[in-house]
Scaffold this motif. Structure first.
Motif, PDB file in Angstrom:
ATOM      1  N   GLY A 126      11.892 -14.614  12.223  1.00 15.46           N
ATOM      2  CA  GLY A 126      12.819 -13.583  12.664  1.00 15.46           C
ATOM      3  C   GLY A 126      13.472 -12.887  11.479  1.00 15.46           C
ATOM      4  N   ALA A 127      13.914 -13.692  10.507  1.00 18.99           N
ATOM      5  CA  ALA A 127      14.560 -13.127   9.325  1.00 18.99           C
ATOM      6  C   ALA A 127      13.598 -12.239   8.553  1.00 18.99           C
ATOM      7  CB  ALA A 127      15.090 -14.246   8.434  1.00 18.99           C
ATOM      8  N   LEU A 128      12.337 -12.701   8.402  1.00 21.52           N
ATOM      9  CA  LEU A 128      11.359 -11.928   7.624  1.00 21.52           C
ATOM     10  C   LEU A 128      11.029 -10.604   8.317  1.00 21.52           C
ATOM     11  CD1 LEU A 128       8.908 -14.702   6.410  1.00 21.52           C
ATOM     12  CD2 LEU A 128      10.395 -13.319   5.009  1.00 21.52           C
ATOM     13  N   ILE A 129      10.828 -10.649   9.651  1.00 25.74           N
ATOM     14  CA  ILE A 129      10.509  -9.416  10.388  1.00 25.74           C
ATOM     15  C   ILE A 129      11.680  -8.441  10.269  1.00 25.74           C
ATOM     16  CG2 ILE A 129      10.095  -8.448  12.682  1.00 25.74           C
ATOM     17  CD1 ILE A 129       7.664  -9.844  11.921  1.00 25.74           C
ATOM     18  N   TYR A 130      12.910  -8.972  10.402  1.00 23.69           N
ATOM     19  CA  TYR A 130      14.089  -8.117  10.257  1.00 23.69           C
ATOM     20  C   TYR A 130      14.085  -7.463   8.880  1.00 23.69           C
ATOM     21  CZ  TYR A 130      18.944  -6.729   9.805  1.00 23.69           C
ATOM     22  OH  TYR A 130      20.081  -6.007   9.589  1.00 23.69           O
ATOM     23  N   GLY A 131      13.673  -8.227   7.857  1.00 28.09           N
ATOM     24  CA  GLY A 131      13.638  -7.695   6.497  1.00 28.09           C
ATOM     25  C   GLY A 131      12.616  -6.593   6.314  1.00 28.09           C
ATOM     26  N   THR A 132      11.518  -6.599   7.112  1.00 29.95           N
ATOM     27  CA  THR A 132      10.487  -5.571   6.926  1.00 29.95           C
ATOM     28  C   THR A 132      10.862  -4.247   7.578  1.00 29.95           C
ATOM     29  OG1 THR A 132       9.280  -6.146   8.932  1.00 29.95           O
ATOM     30  CG2 THR A 132       8.628  -7.289   6.924  1.00 29.95           C
ATOM     31  N   LEU A 133      11.857  -4.255   8.484  1.00 27.23           N
ATOM     32  CA  LEU A 133      12.065  -3.072   9.331  1.00 27.23           C
ATOM     33  C   LEU A 133      12.389  -1.816   8.535  1.00 27.23           C
ATOM     34  CD1 LEU A 133      13.875  -4.545  12.445  1.00 27.23           C
ATOM     35  CD2 LEU A 133      11.493  -3.885  12.165  1.00 27.23           C
ATOM     36  N   ASP A 134      13.155  -1.939   7.432  1.00 23.22           N
ATOM     37  CA  ASP A 134      13.460  -0.723   6.677  1.00 23.22           C
ATOM     38  C   ASP A 134      12.609  -0.600   5.415  1.00 23.22           C
ATOM     39  OD1 ASP A 134      14.612  -2.801   5.436  1.00 23.22           O
ATOM     40  OD2 ASP A 134      16.600  -1.934   5.188  1.00 23.22           O
ATOM     41  N   MET A 135      11.461  -1.279   5.401  1.00 18.04           N
ATOM     42  CA  MET A 135      10.576  -1.131   4.240  1.00 18.04           C
ATOM     43  C   MET A 135       9.760   0.162   4.366  1.00 18.04           C
ATOM     44  SD  MET A 135       9.242  -4.959   3.443  1.00 18.04           S
ATOM     45  CE  MET A 135       8.118  -4.567   2.128  1.00 18.04           C
ATOM     46  N   PRO A 136       9.323   0.755   3.227  1.00 22.55           N
ATOM     47  CA  PRO A 136       8.483   1.954   3.300  1.00 22.55           C
ATOM     48  C   PRO A 136       7.166   1.651   4.008  1.00 22.55           C
ATOM     49  CG  PRO A 136       8.595   1.109   1.057  1.00 22.55           C
ATOM     50  CD  PRO A 136       9.591   0.357   1.845  1.00 22.55           C
ATOM     51  N   HIS A 137       6.653   2.633   4.753  1.00 18.46           N
ATOM     52  CA  HIS A 137       5.427   2.406   5.522  1.00 18.46           C
ATOM     53  C   HIS A 137       4.198   2.318   4.623  1.00 18.46           C
ATOM     54  CE1 HIS A 137       6.894   3.549   9.805  1.00 18.46           C
ATOM     55  NE2 HIS A 137       7.784   2.843   9.145  1.00 18.46           N
ATOM     56  N   TYR A 138       3.122   1.815   5.229  1.00 19.06           N
ATOM     57  CA  TYR A 138       1.835   1.640   4.528  1.00 19.06           C
ATOM     58  C   TYR A 138       1.383   2.932   3.852  1.00 19.06           C
ATOM     59  CZ  TYR A 138      -3.260   0.940   4.196  1.00 19.06           C
ATOM     60  OH  TYR A 138      -4.546   0.867   3.775  1.00 19.06           O
ATOM     61  N   GLY A 139       1.066   2.878   2.559  1.00 19.03           N
ATOM     62  CA  GLY A 139       0.494   4.024   1.864  1.00 19.03           C
ATOM     63  C   GLY A 139       1.478   5.106   1.469  1.00 19.03           C
ATOM     64  N   ALA A 149       3.543   7.281  -0.658  1.00 24.13           N
ATOM     65  CA  ALA A 149       3.486   7.514  -2.103  1.00 24.13           C
ATOM     66  C   ALA A 149       4.880   7.611  -2.719  1.00 24.13           C
ATOM     67  CB  ALA A 149       2.702   8.789  -2.401  1.00 24.13           C
ATOM     68  N   ASN A 150       5.929   7.782  -1.899  1.00 20.47           N
ATOM     69  CA  ASN A 150       7.284   7.917  -2.433  1.00 20.47           C
ATOM     70  C   ASN A 150       8.080   6.620  -2.349  1.00 20.47           C
ATOM     71  OD1 ASN A 150       6.951  10.708  -2.943  1.00 20.47           O
ATOM     72  ND2 ASN A 150       7.180  11.076  -0.751  1.00 20.47           N
ATOM     73  N   ALA A 151       7.415   5.514  -2.036  1.00 20.41           N
ATOM     74  CA  ALA A 151       8.113   4.238  -1.930  1.00 20.41           C
ATOM     75  C   ALA A 151       8.732   3.875  -3.278  1.00 20.41           C
ATOM     76  CB  ALA A 151       7.131   3.156  -1.502  1.00 20.41           C
ATOM     77  N   PRO A 152       9.877   3.162  -3.265  1.00 21.55           N
ATOM     78  CA  PRO A 152      10.546   2.830  -4.527  1.00 21.55           C
ATOM     79  C   PRO A 152       9.633   2.099  -5.511  1.00 21.55           C
ATOM     80  CG  PRO A 152      11.908   2.218  -2.653  1.00 21.55           C
ATOM     81  CD  PRO A 152      10.626   2.710  -2.093  1.00 21.55           C
ATOM     82  N   VAL A 153       8.689   1.310  -4.994  1.00 18.26           N
ATOM     83  CA  VAL A 153       7.837   0.532  -5.888  1.00 18.26           C
ATOM     84  C   VAL A 153       6.994   1.428  -6.797  1.00 18.26           C
ATOM     85  CG1 VAL A 153       5.990   0.283  -4.188  1.00 18.26           C
ATOM     86  CG2 VAL A 153       6.227  -1.420  -5.958  1.00 18.26           C
ATOM     87  N   VAL A 155      -1.378   3.284  -2.145  1.00 15.80           N
ATOM     88  CA  VAL A 155      -0.991   4.675  -1.906  1.00 15.80           C
ATOM     89  C   VAL A 155      -2.083   5.301  -1.054  1.00 15.80           C
ATOM     90  CG1 VAL A 155      -0.605   6.918  -2.963  1.00 15.80           C
ATOM     91  CG2 VAL A 155       0.260   4.875  -4.077  1.00 15.80           C
ATOM     92  N   SER A 156      -1.710   5.984   0.048  1.00 14.82           N
ATOM     93  CA  SER A 156      -2.718   6.593   0.924  1.00 14.82           C
ATOM     94  C   SER A 156      -3.569   7.590   0.145  1.00 14.82           C
ATOM     95  CB  SER A 156      -2.040   7.311   2.091  1.00 14.82           C
ATOM     96  OG  SER A 156      -1.575   6.373   3.007  1.00 14.82           O
ATOM     97  N   GLY A 157      -4.885   7.494   0.279  1.00  7.46           N
ATOM     98  CA  GLY A 157      -5.787   8.388  -0.430  1.00  7.46           C
ATOM     99  C   GLY A 157      -5.898   8.081  -1.902  1.00  7.46           C
ATOM    100  N   GLY A 158      -5.289   6.958  -2.341  1.00  7.08           N
ATOM    101  CA  GLY A 158      -5.339   6.605  -3.757  1.00  7.08           C
ATOM    102  C   GLY A 158      -6.646   5.934  -4.125  1.00  7.08           C
ATOM    103  N   THR A 159      -6.862   5.794  -5.439  1.00 11.17           N
ATOM    104  CA  THR A 159      -8.055   5.092  -5.916  1.00 11.17           C
ATOM    105  C   THR A 159      -7.598   3.832  -6.647  1.00 11.17           C
ATOM    106  OG1 THR A 159      -8.020   6.174  -8.053  1.00 11.17           O
ATOM    107  CG2 THR A 159      -9.210   7.296  -6.296  1.00 11.17           C
ATOM    108  N   ALA A 174      -4.716  10.444  -6.741  1.00 16.75           N
ATOM    109  CA  ALA A 174      -3.617   9.532  -7.095  1.00 16.75           C
ATOM    110  C   ALA A 174      -4.162   8.113  -7.284  1.00 16.75           C
ATOM    111  CB  ALA A 174      -2.575   9.548  -5.985  1.00 16.75           C
ATOM    112  N   TYR A 175      -3.433   7.327  -8.111  1.00 19.25           N
ATOM    113  CA  TYR A 175      -3.801   5.929  -8.304  1.00 19.25           C
ATOM    114  C   TYR A 175      -2.912   5.060  -7.426  1.00 19.25           C
ATOM    115  CZ  TYR A 175      -5.888   7.588 -12.671  1.00 19.25           C
ATOM    116  OH  TYR A 175      -6.628   8.247 -13.595  1.00 19.25           O
ATOM    117  N   SER A 176      -3.468   3.930  -6.957  1.00 22.73           N
ATOM    118  CA  SER A 176      -2.583   2.935  -6.364  1.00 22.73           C
ATOM    119  C   SER A 176      -1.823   2.257  -7.485  1.00 22.73           C
ATOM    120  CB  SER A 176      -3.393   1.917  -5.569  1.00 22.73           C
ATOM    121  OG  SER A 176      -3.803   2.500  -4.364  1.00 22.73           O
ATOM    122  N   ASN A 177      -0.696   1.611  -7.119  1.00 26.45           N
ATOM    123  CA  ASN A 177       0.201   1.048  -8.133  1.00 26.45           C
ATOM    124  C   ASN A 177      -0.415  -0.185  -8.812  1.00 26.45           C
ATOM    125  OD1 ASN A 177       2.351   0.037  -9.537  1.00 26.45           O
ATOM    126  ND2 ASN A 177       3.832   0.501  -7.929  1.00 26.45           N
TER     127      ASN A 177
END
Lengths: 179, 115
Positions: free
Chosen positions: A98-111, A113-117, B52-56, B66-69
């Protein structure tokens, strides 16, 4: 297409994990664990992590399966049937989940490109590593040069683990020779 | 089709299965296998974040995609190798425990300690 394959493979992995967890025959568990690692290697390839994929295929599916089979040869292949279901463990696992799922809710979505990482040090590696290090594979540049101390630390861990295994098993083998 | 958060949820489910196996199963080898599943789930979580979507794959090219991280890839490469080191040490301990107790079930080992 990549997304569908990704989802399908992850569902396979969950099914396989449940099967591994329920199985009593440890020999089959070891082989299934190899399949599990290979599946994860395919998912890594889909997610563009080719270096991770071949390391997982070689180390996760290869070496660890060999180690597990070696241990089974030295010990036993059958797991005894568990006497009762462990309600406390189930409760702890559900609370963690439950805690882990709650933690994922505000994570950036799959793919995304503007995610903080992607917005900090990674850009610098991608833009500068070609001229600074001169290796086309960015993962290699980062692993061996920018984060070389990490790799040194990793080597120390492997060395320590190797010494540990030799001390633990070497003593047992010498005893075996005497008797 | 959008994957959204599905990758993270699959990772969480895999983690929980690994965690349950490590806590609830009395067999020591099964516990180590649960730990291994947990590790693979953590690897998948990190690698999912790097995509990253569409990344290599992060290998230098000139086509402008674009590259993936690459950073999560590097961290997980280290983690995989450390994982195999802990697994091998754990299995060596299992072999020693088998030689001393002739059983790998946690409850039987505890019983024998109390005798």
């Amino acid at each position: 297409m990549t997304e569908i394959t990704d989802v399908a493979l992850l569902i396979f992995m969950v099914i396989l994990a449940v099967a591994i967890s329920r199985m009593q025959n440890l020999f089959m568990v070891a082989v299934m664990m190899g399949i599990f690692s290979f599946l994860s290697a395919v998912v890594f390839t889909l997610l563009d992590a080719v270096d991770v994929a071949f390391t997982e295929a070689a180390v996760g599916a290869g070496v660890s399966t060999v180690l597990l089979l070696g241990t089974l040869a030295l010990t036993t292949r059958e797991e005894k049937v568990a006497k009762q279901k462990n309600a406390f463990a189930l409760l702890a696992v559900i609370a963690t989940g439950g805690a882990l799922i709650y933690g994922t809710l505000d994570m950036p979505h799959y793919g995304d490109a503007n995610a903080p990482v992607h917005t900090h040090v990674a850009d610098r590696y991608i833009e500068k590593s070609g001229e600074e290090i001169g290796v086309p594979n960015i993962v290699t540049s980062v692993l061996a040069s920018y984060r070389g101390y990490d790799t040194l630390g990793e080597t120390t861990v492997i060395f320590t683990a190797g010494i540990g295994v030799i001390l633990l098993l070497g003593r047992a083998l010498r005893k075996g020779e005497k008797s | 089709m959008t994957v959204g958060l599905f990758n993270y949820w699959a990772c969480v489910v895999l983690m929980l299965i690994g965690l349950y196996t490590a806590i609830a199963r009395p067999n020591l080898i099964k516990k180590l296998i649960g730990l291994g599943m947990f590790q693979v789930a953590v690897f998948l979580l990190y690698i999912s974040m790097g995509k990253v979507s569409g990344g290599t794959p992060p290998i230098l090219h000139t086509s402008g995609e674009a590259y993936s991280n690459p950073l999560p890839h590097v961290l997980i490469l280290t983690a995989i190798v450390v994982g195999i080191a802990t697994l091998s040490l754990g299995l060596a301990l299992v072999v020693r425990i088998w030689e001393a107790y002739q059983t790998l079930e946690e409850d039987e080992i505890v019983e024998r300690d109390h005798d």
